[in-house]
Scaffold this motif. Structure first.
Motif, PDB file in Angstrom:
ATOM      1  N   ASP A  65       5.447  -0.117   6.935  1.00  0.00           N
ATOM      2  CA  ASP A  65       5.371  -1.003   8.122  1.00  0.00           C
ATOM      3  C   ASP A  65       3.514  -0.815   7.769  1.00  0.00           C
ATOM      4  OD1 ASP A  65       7.715  -1.825   8.042  1.00  0.00           O
ATOM      5  OD2 ASP A  65       8.201  -1.229   9.753  1.00  0.00           O
ATOM      6  N   ILE A  66       2.890  -0.635   8.561  1.00  0.00           N
ATOM      7  CA  ILE A  66       1.649  -0.150   8.550  1.00  0.00           C
ATOM      8  C   ILE A  66       0.825  -0.571   7.295  1.00  0.00           C
ATOM      9  CG2 ILE A  66      -0.318   1.427   9.253  1.00  0.00           C
ATOM     10  CD1 ILE A  66       1.872   3.615  10.707  1.00  0.00           C
ATOM     11  N   GLN A  67       1.388   0.109   5.975  1.00  0.00           N
ATOM     12  CA  GLN A  67       0.315   0.149   5.042  1.00  0.00           C
ATOM     13  C   GLN A  67       0.828  -1.914   4.190  1.00  0.00           C
ATOM     14  OE1 GLN A  67      -0.528   2.230   2.258  1.00  0.00           O
ATOM     15  NE2 GLN A  67      -1.247   0.301   1.018  1.00  0.00           N
ATOM     16  N   GLY A  68       2.108  -2.215   4.735  1.00  0.00           N
ATOM     17  CA  GLY A  68       1.986  -3.642   5.060  1.00  0.00           C
ATOM     18  C   GLY A  68       1.441  -4.780   5.787  1.00  0.00           C
ATOM     19  N   GLU A  69       0.739  -3.987   6.936  1.00  0.00           N
ATOM     20  CA  GLU A  69      -0.087  -4.777   7.925  1.00  0.00           C
ATOM     21  C   GLU A  69      -1.804  -4.317   7.935  1.00  0.00           C
ATOM     22  OE1 GLU A  69       0.980  -6.784  10.761  1.00  0.00           O
ATOM     23  OE2 GLU A  69      -1.354  -7.091  11.227  1.00  0.00           O
ATOM     24  N   TYR A  70      -1.973  -3.338   7.748  1.00  0.00           N
ATOM     25  CA  TYR A  70      -3.364  -3.180   7.634  1.00  0.00           C
ATOM     26  C   TYR A  70      -3.636  -3.023   5.893  1.00  0.00           C
ATOM     27  CZ  TYR A  70      -3.050  -2.313  11.713  1.00  0.00           C
ATOM     28  OH  TYR A  70      -2.645  -2.094  13.238  1.00  0.00           O
ATOM     29  N   ASN A  71      -2.510  -3.402   4.828  1.00  0.00           N
ATOM     30  CA  ASN A  71      -3.235  -3.203   3.393  1.00  0.00           C
ATOM     31  C   ASN A  71      -3.644  -1.352   2.607  1.00  0.00           C
ATOM     32  OD1 ASN A  71      -1.947  -4.370   0.773  1.00  0.00           O
ATOM     33  ND2 ASN A  71      -3.848  -5.906   2.130  1.00  0.00           N
ATOM     34  N   TYR A  72      -3.730  -0.844   4.136  1.00  0.00           N
ATOM     35  CA  TYR A  72      -3.609   0.734   3.682  1.00  0.00           C
ATOM     36  C   TYR A  72      -3.015   1.240   5.045  1.00  0.00           C
ATOM     37  CZ  TYR A  72      -7.539   0.849   6.842  1.00  0.00           C
ATOM     38  OH  TYR A  72      -9.102   0.678   7.460  1.00  0.00           O
ATOM     39  N   PHE A  90       1.325   4.287  -0.473  1.00  0.00           N
ATOM     40  CA  PHE A  90       0.322   4.264   0.261  1.00  0.00           C
ATOM     41  C   PHE A  90      -1.304   4.356  -0.116  1.00  0.00           C
ATOM     42  CE2 PHE A  90       4.193   6.244   1.609  1.00  0.00           C
ATOM     43  CZ  PHE A  90       4.981   4.733   2.417  1.00  0.00           C
ATOM     44  N   SER A  91      -1.568   3.850   0.884  1.00  0.00           N
ATOM     45  CA  SER A  91      -3.631   4.595  -0.101  1.00  0.00           C
ATOM     46  C   SER A  91      -3.804   4.322   1.605  1.00  0.00           C
ATOM     47  CB  SER A  91      -3.954   2.833  -0.118  1.00  0.00           C
ATOM     48  OG  SER A  91      -5.094   3.286  -0.438  1.00  0.00           O
ATOM     49  N   LEU A  92      -4.685   5.954   1.572  1.00  0.00           N
ATOM     50  CA  LEU A  92      -6.097   6.254   2.965  1.00  0.00           C
ATOM     51  C   LEU A  92      -6.801   5.579   2.893  1.00  0.00           C
ATOM     52  CD1 LEU A  92      -4.890  10.203   2.659  1.00  0.00           C
ATOM     53  CD2 LEU A  92      -3.643   8.069   4.446  1.00  0.00           C
ATOM     54  N   GLU A  93      -7.520   4.682   1.903  1.00  0.00           N
ATOM     55  CA  GLU A  93      -8.680   3.968   1.597  1.00  0.00           C
ATOM     56  C   GLU A  93      -8.158   2.128   2.079  1.00  0.00           C
ATOM     57  OE1 GLU A  93     -12.013   5.198   0.517  1.00  0.00           O
ATOM     58  OE2 GLU A  93     -10.960   6.817   1.228  1.00  0.00           O
ATOM     59  N   PRO A  94      -8.925   1.228   2.062  1.00  0.00           N
ATOM     60  CA  PRO A  94      -8.819   0.096   2.296  1.00  0.00           C
ATOM     61  C   PRO A  94      -8.113  -0.564   0.574  1.00  0.00           C
ATOM     62  CG  PRO A  94     -10.356   0.514   3.843  1.00  0.00           C
ATOM     63  CD  PRO A  94     -10.177   2.325   3.129  1.00  0.00           C
ATOM     64  N   LYS A  95      -7.083  -0.834   0.443  1.00  0.00           N
ATOM     65  CA  LYS A  95      -7.123  -1.735  -0.656  1.00  0.00           C
ATOM     66  C   LYS A  95      -7.554  -3.566  -0.562  1.00  0.00           C
ATOM     67  CE  LYS A  95      -5.853   1.125  -3.068  1.00  0.00           C
ATOM     68  NZ  LYS A  95      -4.296   1.720  -3.946  1.00  0.00           N
ATOM     69  N   GLY A  96      -7.792  -3.675  -1.292  1.00  0.00           N
ATOM     70  CA  GLY A  96      -7.913  -5.544  -1.931  1.00  0.00           C
ATOM     71  C   GLY A  96      -6.738  -6.177  -1.295  1.00  0.00           C
ATOM     72  N   GLU A  97      -6.940  -7.616  -1.223  1.00  0.00           N
ATOM     73  CA  GLU A  97      -5.847  -8.772  -1.293  1.00  0.00           C
ATOM     74  C   GLU A  97      -5.314  -8.879  -1.989  1.00  0.00           C
ATOM     75  OE1 GLU A  97      -5.091 -11.963   2.124  1.00  0.00           O
ATOM     76  OE2 GLU A  97      -6.890 -10.227   1.977  1.00  0.00           O
ATOM     77  N   HIS A  98      -5.892  -9.072  -2.763  1.00  0.00           N
ATOM     78  CA  HIS A  98      -4.896  -8.840  -4.575  1.00  0.00           C
ATOM     79  C   HIS A  98      -4.420  -7.462  -5.459  1.00  0.00           C
ATOM     80  CE1 HIS A  98      -4.450 -13.133  -3.432  1.00  0.00           C
ATOM     81  NE2 HIS A  98      -5.233 -13.151  -3.643  1.00  0.00           N
ATOM     82  N   LYS A 147     -14.315  -8.006 -15.973  1.00  0.00           N
ATOM     83  CA  LYS A 147     -14.277  -9.579 -15.259  1.00  0.00           C
ATOM     84  C   LYS A 147     -14.232  -8.801 -13.506  1.00  0.00           C
ATOM     85  CE  LYS A 147     -13.460 -12.961 -17.627  1.00  0.00           C
ATOM     86  NZ  LYS A 147     -12.214 -13.150 -19.116  1.00  0.00           N
ATOM     87  N   LEU A 148     -13.995  -7.943 -12.739  1.00  0.00           N
ATOM     88  CA  LEU A 148     -13.855  -7.590 -11.918  1.00  0.00           C
ATOM     89  C   LEU A 148     -15.267  -6.707 -11.165  1.00  0.00           C
ATOM     90  CD1 LEU A 148      -9.509  -6.724 -11.415  1.00  0.00           C
ATOM     91  CD2 LEU A 148     -11.224  -8.612 -10.147  1.00  0.00           C
ATOM     92  N   GLY A 149     -15.850  -5.746 -12.613  1.00  0.00           N
ATOM     93  CA  GLY A 149     -16.673  -5.375 -12.061  1.00  0.00           C
ATOM     94  C   GLY A 149     -16.224  -3.918 -11.630  1.00  0.00           C
ATOM     95  N   ILE A 150     -15.229  -3.455 -11.672  1.00  0.00           N
ATOM     96  CA  ILE A 150     -14.906  -2.361 -10.922  1.00  0.00           C
ATOM     97  C   ILE A 150     -13.777  -1.356 -12.526  1.00  0.00           C
ATOM     98  CG2 ILE A 150     -14.325  -2.253  -8.373  1.00  0.00           C
ATOM     99  CD1 ILE A 150     -11.532  -3.398  -9.056  1.00  0.00           C
ATOM    100  N   GLU A 151     -13.703  -0.178 -12.003  1.00  0.00           N
ATOM    101  CA  GLU A 151     -13.057   0.243 -12.383  1.00  0.00           C
ATOM    102  C   GLU A 151     -11.708   1.089 -12.424  1.00  0.00           C
ATOM    103  OE1 GLU A 151     -14.394   3.803 -14.641  1.00  0.00           O
ATOM    104  OE2 GLU A 151     -15.880   1.669 -15.086  1.00  0.00           O
ATOM    105  N   SER A 152     -11.045   0.958 -12.733  1.00  0.00           N
ATOM    106  CA  SER A 152      -9.759   1.479 -12.807  1.00  0.00           C
ATOM    107  C   SER A 152      -9.061   1.887 -11.439  1.00  0.00           C
ATOM    108  CB  SER A 152      -8.190   1.621 -13.792  1.00  0.00           C
ATOM    109  OG  SER A 152      -7.475   2.475 -13.084  1.00  0.00           O
ATOM    110  N   GLY A 153      -8.225   1.562 -10.799  1.00  0.00           N
ATOM    111  CA  GLY A 153      -8.686   2.664  -8.683  1.00  0.00           C
ATOM    112  C   GLY A 153      -9.301   2.220  -8.056  1.00  0.00           C
TER     113      GLY A 153
END
Lengths: 164, 237
Positions: A28-35, A65-73, A98-104
């Motif tokens: 539930d917390i992950q769903g609310e804040y994305n992390y 679960f992620s302890l770091e903030p995740k993106g919108e998509h 295209k996104l200019g990031i590495e996997s993860g």
């Protein structure tokens, strides 16, 4: 007690403040804040009486679960055997460029997070890319741009009414 | 009392004993690493593996976690058991080659080479420190995090835990953190074994897996001096 704590408290109470419901509460917390914010985990630890380290163990064990903030998509590229031989790594490379990031990682504007997955169980329609739960089958490098564009577009559509 | 057959001998074990307990009672040696009498059993190091059942249907189980039952047939030193133990030692050696405990095990079991890439991680995930903290020290400061090849032991958010009282129990019990073996002298090729033992942990904090996050205060691990500064600077780059 501020609004944020109130919200987390409601998540905990939804599951009758049971220790066994830890994963559901974290979901539930992950769903609310994305992390999972550190403060939220501390609050859950105090309320349920579970040592903080045990909550961290659970939160770091599961990939959802992620302890770091995740993106919108959430962009997930399948790297299972079937998708791999049909060009999964190349598609991942294209996303990375295209996104200019590495996997993860997550883009700077917190719009997209890129991840790989071992197999999604739908090898027949591979290579598969999943964005926010929407499956894109038979993807190739040329489709990458249009997939990302639809989500960029959604952002703009959402923003416009607010501006007006 | 339960009758079991251990290495061909009929022995009697008490209800609730593990194979390891029984073997210890009868003076049969089984090597262990993650086992400690004062702590709960974990079965992580796989050194105490024994072969149970009768041929051809035998299997390997960790003797510390396997409770004895009626009619159990145990072999503690078959070819298969020894081969597996040596492999486990070799694997642990690749992760923590500087640990005296593991080096001792290697020489005891005749492990003369390590075929794996040496990783120098200084932690074999035996979980002794976690159980020590939890069960004997009444703290819950450290625990396992992540999983698979990323699994490691740390405090919440890798910061000094609020629950840590700096008791040093984790350091006391750690098989990799104790005396450090420096291996054979490159000039003489003679090991000189225990003359080369260094009572301190590491020279500088960067490599130190200390969960007390209080580098140098206790003075056990971190040496003070100019060497430390230069190495720390190099580490930050």
């Amino acid at each position: 007690m501020n609004a944020e704590t109130q919200k987390i408290k409601s998540f905990i109470e939804k599951h009758d403040s049971k220790k066994q419901a830890l994963i559901s509460i974290l979901q539930d917390i992950q769903g609310e804040y994305n992390y999972l914010p550190a403060e939220a985990l501390r609050f859950v630890s105090q309320t349920l009486g579970i040592p903080l380290i045990d909550i961290i163990s659970v939160a770091t064990f599961y990939r959802s679960f992620s302890l770091e903030p995740k993106g919108e998509h959430m962009v997930t590229v399948c790297m299972g055997t079937a998708c791999h031989v049909r060009g999964g790594p190349k598609i991942l490379e294209e996303f990375e460029r295209k996104l200019g990031i590495e996997s993860g990682e997550t883009t700077e504007d917190k719009q997209f997070s890129l991840e790989t997955v071992a197999c999604l169980g739908c090898c027949a329609i591979g290579p598969v890319v999943v964005v926010d739960g929407n499956y894109y089958s038979h993807t190739n490098i040329r489709k990458v741009g249009s997939i990302l564009k639809t989500y960029h577009k959604k952002e703009k559509e959402n923003e416009q009414p607010q501006e007006n | 009392m339960i009758n079991i057959i251990m290495n061909g001998l009929e022995v009697r074990a008490e209800e609730g004993w593990s194979i390891l307990d029984t073997a210890k009672f009868y003076g049969i040696e089984i090597p262990t690493l993650c086992y400690n009498e004062g702590l709960s059993v974990y079965g992580g190091c796989r050194l105490c593996l024994v072969e149970i059942g009768e041929t051809p249907k035998t299997k390997l189980v960790s003797s510390c976690t396997y409770p004895v039952h009626k009619g159990l047939v145990v072999h503690t030193d078959t070819q298969r058991v020894i081969r597996t133990r040596r492999m486990m030692i070799e694997l642990m050696l690749a992760i923590a080659p500087n640990s005296k405990t593991i080096q001792d095990l290697a020489s005891k079991f005749g492990v003369k080479q390590c075929r794996f890439k040496v990783r120098n991680e200084e932690c074999v995930l035996c979980g002794l420190c976690v159980r020590m903290c939890r069960e004997q020290m009444g703290g819950k400061a450290i625990g396992f995090q992540n999983r698979g090849y990323k699994r490691r032991i740390s405090t919440p958010f890798d910061m000094r835990s609020e629950e840590c009282r700096l008791c040093g129990g984790c350091m006391y019990i750690c098989p990799a953190c104790q005396l450090r073996c420096h291996g054979p002298d490159p000039d003489t090729t003679v090991c000189n074994a225990c003359l080369q033992m260094d009572p301190t942990c590491l020279d500088y904090y960067e490599e130190l897996q200390c969960w007390m996050y209080d580098a140098g205060r206790c003075g056990t691990c971190v040496k003070e001096g100019p060497e430390k500064e230069t190495k720390e600077k190099a580490g930050h780059k």
